[in-house]
Design an enzyme around this catalytic site. Structure first.
Site, PDB file in Angstrom:
ATOM      1  CG  ASP A 276      -1.567   1.257   1.534  1.00  0.00           C
ATOM      2  OD1 ASP A 276      -2.226   1.768   0.617  1.00  0.00           O
ATOM      3  OD2 ASP A 276      -1.458   1.771   2.676  1.00  0.00           O
TER       4      ASP A 276
ATOM      5  CG  ASP B 175      -1.581   7.754   0.376  1.00  0.00           C
ATOM      6  OD1 ASP B 175      -0.635   8.540   0.261  1.00  0.00           O
ATOM      7  OD2 ASP B 175      -2.423   7.556  -0.525  1.00  0.00           O
TER       8      ASP B 175
ATOM      9  N   GLY C 197      -9.635  10.486  -2.705  1.00  0.00           N
ATOM     10  CA  GLY C 197      -9.841  11.906  -2.434  1.00  0.00           C
ATOM     11  C   GLY C 197     -11.167  12.431  -2.961  1.00  0.00           C
ATOM     12  CE  LYS C 198     -11.758  11.340  -9.090  1.00  0.00           C
ATOM     13  NZ  LYS C 198     -10.552  11.409  -9.903  1.00  0.00           N
TER      14      LYS C 198
ATOM     15  CE  LYS D 238      -4.895  15.328  -2.184  1.00  0.00           C
ATOM     16  NZ  LYS D 238      -4.774  13.903  -2.487  1.00  0.00           N
TER      17      LYS D 238
ATOM     18  CB  THR E 147      -2.099   2.782  -3.703  1.00  0.00           C
ATOM     19  OG1 THR E 147      -2.539   3.986  -3.074  1.00  0.00           O
ATOM     20  CG2 THR E 147      -1.714   3.121  -5.130  1.00  0.00           C
TER      21      THR E 147
ATOM     22  CG  ASN F 258      -0.911  11.451  -5.628  1.00  0.00           C
ATOM     23  OD1 ASN F 258      -0.749  12.345  -6.446  1.00  0.00           O
ATOM     24  ND2 ASN F 258      -2.022  11.326  -4.931  1.00  0.00           N
TER      25      ASN F 258
ATOM     26  CG  ASP G 249      -1.871   2.720   6.452  1.00  0.00           C
ATOM     27  OD1 ASP G 249      -2.134   2.351   5.288  1.00  0.00           O
ATOM     28  OD2 ASP G 249      -2.319   3.774   6.944  1.00  0.00           O
TER      29      ASP G 249
HETATM   30  C1  XBP Z   1      -5.197   6.350   0.909  1.00  0.00           C
HETATM   31  C2  XBP Z   1      -6.311   7.171   0.441  1.00  0.00           C
HETATM   32  C3  XBP Z   1      -6.109   8.213  -0.570  1.00  0.00           C
HETATM   33  C4  XBP Z   1      -5.408   9.501  -0.153  1.00  0.00           C
HETATM   34  C5  XBP Z   1      -5.728  10.587  -1.143  1.00  0.00           C
HETATM   35  O1  XBP Z   1      -5.037   5.280   0.024  1.00  0.00           O
HETATM   36  O2  XBP Z   1      -7.430   6.941   0.853  1.00  0.00           O
HETATM   37  O3  XBP Z   1      -7.375   8.540  -0.990  1.00  0.00           O
HETATM   38  O4  XBP Z   1      -5.853   9.931   1.112  1.00  0.00           O
HETATM   39  O5  XBP Z   1      -5.348  10.263  -2.431  1.00  0.00           O
HETATM   40  P1  XBP Z   1      -3.888   4.098   0.194  1.00  0.00           P
HETATM   41  P2  XBP Z   1      -6.148  10.785  -3.733  1.00  0.00           P
HETATM   42  O6  XBP Z   1      -3.517   3.992   1.662  1.00  0.00           O
HETATM   43  O7  XBP Z   1      -4.552   2.864  -0.334  1.00  0.00           O
HETATM   44  O8  XBP Z   1      -2.728   4.508  -0.656  1.00  0.00           O
HETATM   45  O9  XBP Z   1      -6.561  12.183  -3.436  1.00  0.00           O
HETATM   46  O10 XBP Z   1      -5.165  10.672  -4.874  1.00  0.00           O
HETATM   47  O11 XBP Z   1      -7.338   9.886  -3.896  1.00  0.00           O
HETATM   48 MG    MG Z   2      -2.894   3.215   3.478  1.00  0.00          MG
END
Ligand code: XBP
Ligand code: MG
Length: 248
Positions: free
Chosen positions: A9, A11, A56-57, A81, A118, A124, A179
């Site tokens: 993953d 983020d 995010g959306k 963003k 992800t 990103n 996570d």
């Molecule tokens: C984490 C998320 C993402 C980010 C924002 O995803 O939920 O939506 O917060 O990214 P992961 P975007 O842990 O699976 O990587 O604004 O590009 O959607």
């Molecule tokens: Mg994550």
């Protein structure tokens, strides 16, 4: 079954990026004239709740609905963003979590394949890898599966299923790193054993389906701690410790 690939993953797992996402959302809202009195500022405790909606959306739309606000141009806001977020990541504002780069380099050296699954957007992922490991490190991953590839984001298993298809591997031959509860469900719902390293925004979540929970992957000078599940009895997680866990 031998361990053939690690699926990460992004983020919260590769890096603590969520503060950078949150700040980019807030800067976007401010630039668009969306004010705090109209409820368009996301503080940390609110964002912890909002993160339960992945993407995010989707997060913006869910917020509009819960708060009964007027629906803004979500696509345009999200594009801005993403631009702000990438500028900040490329400027080096977020480093990788302890042990991440070490484990990625080791896996590559010993022939354990690498993939990413992800819900965030593709630029990103590129920026984070480029800023922290360097130009070309994107090529180390045999599959990079992102928001753009799926119809349904985590906790739906679609993104992990696409990663397995691209790798040409079975769930039982891979290990996922997550996570969050949404991510854990996404991987384990299709049978991928998952190691959890809780992040600043997910440390209160339920990870009972995981194979193990550790504080992070560890560096020689930043030892990791076992939290629950299989105890690798290690202060740094490497391919051998993962293989031992995998075989048990
Ligand atoms: C984490 C998320 C993402 C980010 C924002 O995803 O939920 O939506 O917060 O990214 P992961 P975007 O842990 O699976 O990587 O604004 O590009 O959607
Ligand atoms: Mg994550």
């Amino acid at each position: 079954m031998a361990l053939k690939a690690l699926i990460f993953d992004v983020d919260g797992t590769l890096a603590e990026t969520e503060e950078c996402h949150r700040e980019a959302f807030n800067q976007t809202f401010q630039e668009a004239g969306m004010t705090a009195s109209q409820k368009w500022i996301w503080d940390q405790s609110l964002y912890r709740e909002l993160l339960k909606t992945t993407g995010g959306k989707e997060r913006m739309r869910a917020y509009v609905e819960t708060e009964n606000l007027e629906m803004p141009d979500v696509a345009a806001l999200h594009a801005r963003k993403t631009e702000i977020y990438n500028q900040n990541i490329l400027a080096g504002s977020v480093g990788l979590r302890p042990g991440v780069e070490r484990l990625i380099r080791e896996a590559r050296q010993v022939g354990v394949r690498l993939a990413i699954a992800t819900t965030t957007s593709l630029p990103n992922v590129h920026s984070l890898l480029q800023a922290n490991i360097g130009e070309g490190s994107v090529e180390w991953f045999d599959a990079i599966c992102t928001a753009e590839d799926v119809v349904r984001k985590k906790p739906d298993p679609e993104v992990f299923q696409i990663a397995l298809n691209q790798l040409g591997l079975k769930a039982s031959e891979c290990l996922a790193f997550e996570d969050s509860r949404n991510g854990l469900r996404s991987a384990t719902d299709i049978g991928i054993p998952t190691l959890v390293t809780p992040s600043i925004y997910t440390d209160d979540q339920d990870f009972s389906e995981s194979i193990a929970i550790v504080s992070h992957l560890g560096e020689p000078d930043i030892p990791c701690a076992h939290i629950a599940g299989f105890d690798m009895r290690a202060t740094t997680i490497n391919v051998n410790t993962l293989r031992t866990m995998f075989a048990n």
